[in-house]
Design a protein around this motif. Structure first.
Motif, short mmCIF file in Angstrom:
data_model
loop_
_atom_site.label_atom_id
_atom_site.label_comp_id
_atom_site.label_asym_id
_atom_site.label_seq_id
_atom_site.Cartn_x
_atom_site.Cartn_y
_atom_site.Cartn_z
N ARG A 1 10.48 6.00 -16.98
CA ARG A 1 9.82 5.69 -15.66
C ARG A 1 9.21 7.16 -15.30
N GLU A 2 9.02 8.15 -16.47
CA GLU A 2 8.29 9.41 -15.92
C GLU A 2 6.97 9.21 -15.43
N GLY A 3 6.79 9.68 -14.23
CA GLY A 3 5.29 9.70 -13.91
C GLY A 3 4.72 8.17 -13.91
N LEU A 4 5.35 7.26 -13.58
CA LEU A 4 5.03 5.96 -13.51
C LEU A 4 3.82 5.87 -12.36
N SER A 5 2.85 5.45 -12.81
CA SER A 5 1.53 5.12 -11.54
C SER A 5 1.07 3.71 -11.81
N TRP A 6 0.36 3.17 -10.90
CA TRP A 6 -0.21 1.50 -10.75
C TRP A 6 -1.02 1.48 -9.67
N GLN A 7 -1.96 0.65 -9.97
CA GLN A 7 -3.15 0.43 -9.02
C GLN A 7 -2.72 -0.13 -7.93
N ILE A 8 -3.22 0.00 -6.74
CA ILE A 8 -2.82 -0.67 -5.59
C ILE A 8 -3.77 -1.96 -5.45
N ASP A 9 -3.14 -3.23 -5.57
CA ASP A 9 -3.94 -4.35 -5.43
C ASP A 9 -3.91 -4.81 -3.61
N ALA A 10 -4.15 -5.98 -3.56
CA ALA A 10 -4.01 -6.41 -1.99
C ALA A 10 -2.64 -6.20 -1.63
N THR A 11 -1.75 -6.90 -2.31
CA THR A 11 -0.05 -6.91 -1.97
C THR A 11 0.36 -5.28 -1.64
N TRP A 12 0.02 -4.65 -2.66
CA TRP A 12 0.45 -3.31 -2.64
C TRP A 12 -0.39 -2.50 -1.38
N GLN A 13 -1.27 -2.89 -1.26
CA GLN A 13 -2.04 -1.99 -0.02
C GLN A 13 -1.38 -2.51 1.30
N SER A 14 -1.05 -3.86 1.39
CA SER A 14 -0.13 -4.24 2.67
C SER A 14 1.12 -3.57 2.79
N ILE A 15 1.70 -3.24 1.66
CA ILE A 15 2.93 -2.52 1.81
C ILE A 15 2.76 -1.12 2.00
N LYS A 16 1.64 -0.32 1.45
CA LYS A 16 1.32 0.87 1.89
C LYS A 16 0.98 1.07 3.27
N ASP A 17 0.46 0.14 3.96
CA ASP A 17 -0.05 0.46 5.27
C ASP A 17 0.99 0.17 6.32
N LEU A 18 1.98 -0.77 5.63
CA LEU A 18 3.31 -0.96 6.43
C LEU A 18 4.31 0.22 6.28
N MET A 19 4.40 0.80 5.20
CA MET A 19 5.20 2.07 5.00
C MET A 19 4.70 3.24 5.85
N LEU A 20 3.28 3.35 5.81
CA LEU A 20 2.77 4.46 6.44
C LEU A 20 2.95 4.51 7.94
N THR A 21 2.90 3.08 8.50
CA THR A 21 3.38 2.86 9.92
C THR A 21 4.57 3.11 10.41
N GLU A 22 5.64 2.56 9.45
CA GLU A 22 7.10 2.81 9.87
C GLU A 22 7.69 4.27 9.65
N THR A 23 6.93 4.86 8.70
CA THR A 23 7.26 6.39 8.53
C THR A 23 6.72 7.19 9.76
N ALA A 24 5.65 6.82 10.11
CA ALA A 24 4.91 7.70 11.11
C ALA A 24 5.80 7.30 12.47
N ASN A 25 6.23 6.27 12.66
CA ASN A 25 6.92 5.81 13.62
C ASN A 25 8.49 6.14 13.53
N ASN A 26 8.91 6.81 12.32
CA ASN A 26 10.28 7.27 12.01
C ASN A 26 11.24 5.89 12.21
N ASN A 27 10.66 4.88 11.87
CA ASN A 27 11.59 3.59 11.80
C ASN A 27 12.43 3.62 10.57
#
Length: 237
Positions: free
Chosen positions: A89-115
């Protein structure tokens, strides 16, 4: 969770060399990052996510304004999900679809809030989804289109490799050439159809992308030591 940490970072035009004992999930927020691994060069945009190489030297740089969230994951934590696939899995990358975009948004929110609890729950979900993915864009493409004509140059372009390097890289990863892998998938599917359907051998050969029935029979015998008809008879006996 105490061994998992995360941070926001940006890189400049000078290559920054890295080698880590942690897996790192990189989530670009804006801009593009140039990732160079032993396998070649990739541009990771904010429409993608990337699992950075593990225990390998790689470098990152960018000529544009950029920011990424990086989540560092210990080997034993990642191994629970990836098991024997860690080195594939070296340098594995993948396109963000609608599901991944939701995950990304939630992850950014939780990390910004240090949750940390929220980050941990999301990370478990992300790692499971990563573990379920084939190891590269080109392999995902083959898995979906193996019944069609597939050009090696196009597969190599998906990984940003030359055709020659791509074939060598693919064989290291999959222990077979791209063409052998395509035939492997076709024959695997042929066995299912021969066992579970009433389709004729000729129809199956056409469905799997073989222009001539003789080519299908020859390839089937190479993998199974039986003709398609012999395999069907043995399966139904």
């Amino acid at each position: 969770m105490e061994n998992i940490y995360y941070y926001f970072t940006s890189v400049g035009p000078e290559c920054r060399c890295c080698c880590t004992t942690h897996f790192k999930l990189m989530i670009p927020i804006h801009g593009m990052v140039n990732l160079i691994t032993l396998g070649g060069r990739k541009m990771i945009s904010d429409s993608e996510m990337c699992l950075l190489p593990f225990q390998e030297i790689y470098s990152v740089s960018s000529s544009v304004s950029n920011e990424s969230l990086v989540i560092a994951i210990p080997e034993d934590y990642a191994a629970f999900y990836f098991k024997d696939a860690l080195d594939r899995r070296e340098g594995l990358s993948w396109q963000i679809d609608a599901t991944w975009q939701s995950i990304k948004d939630l992850m950014l929110t939780e990390t910004a809030n240090n949750n940390k609890e929220g980050v941990s729950l999301l990370l478990n979900y992300v790692l499971q989804k990563i573990a379920d993915q084939p190891v590269s864009t080109s392999i995902r493409f083959i898995n979906k289109h193996y019944t069609e004509k597939i050009d090696i140059k196009s597969l190599a372009a998906m990984e940003h490799y030359t055709p020659s390097y791509y074939c060598d890289w693919f064989k290291r990863k999959m222990s077979m050439t791209p063409l052998e892998y395509i035939h492997y998938l076709r024959i695997h599917r042929a066995k299912e159809l021969l066992r579970d359907s009433k389709l004729s051998v000729l129809t199956i050969s056409y469905q799997l992308g073989y222009e001539y029935n003789a080519s299908f029979t020859k390839m089937f015998k190479k993998y199974e030591r039986l003709s398609p008809s012999e395999y069907r008879a043995a399966s139904n006996s």
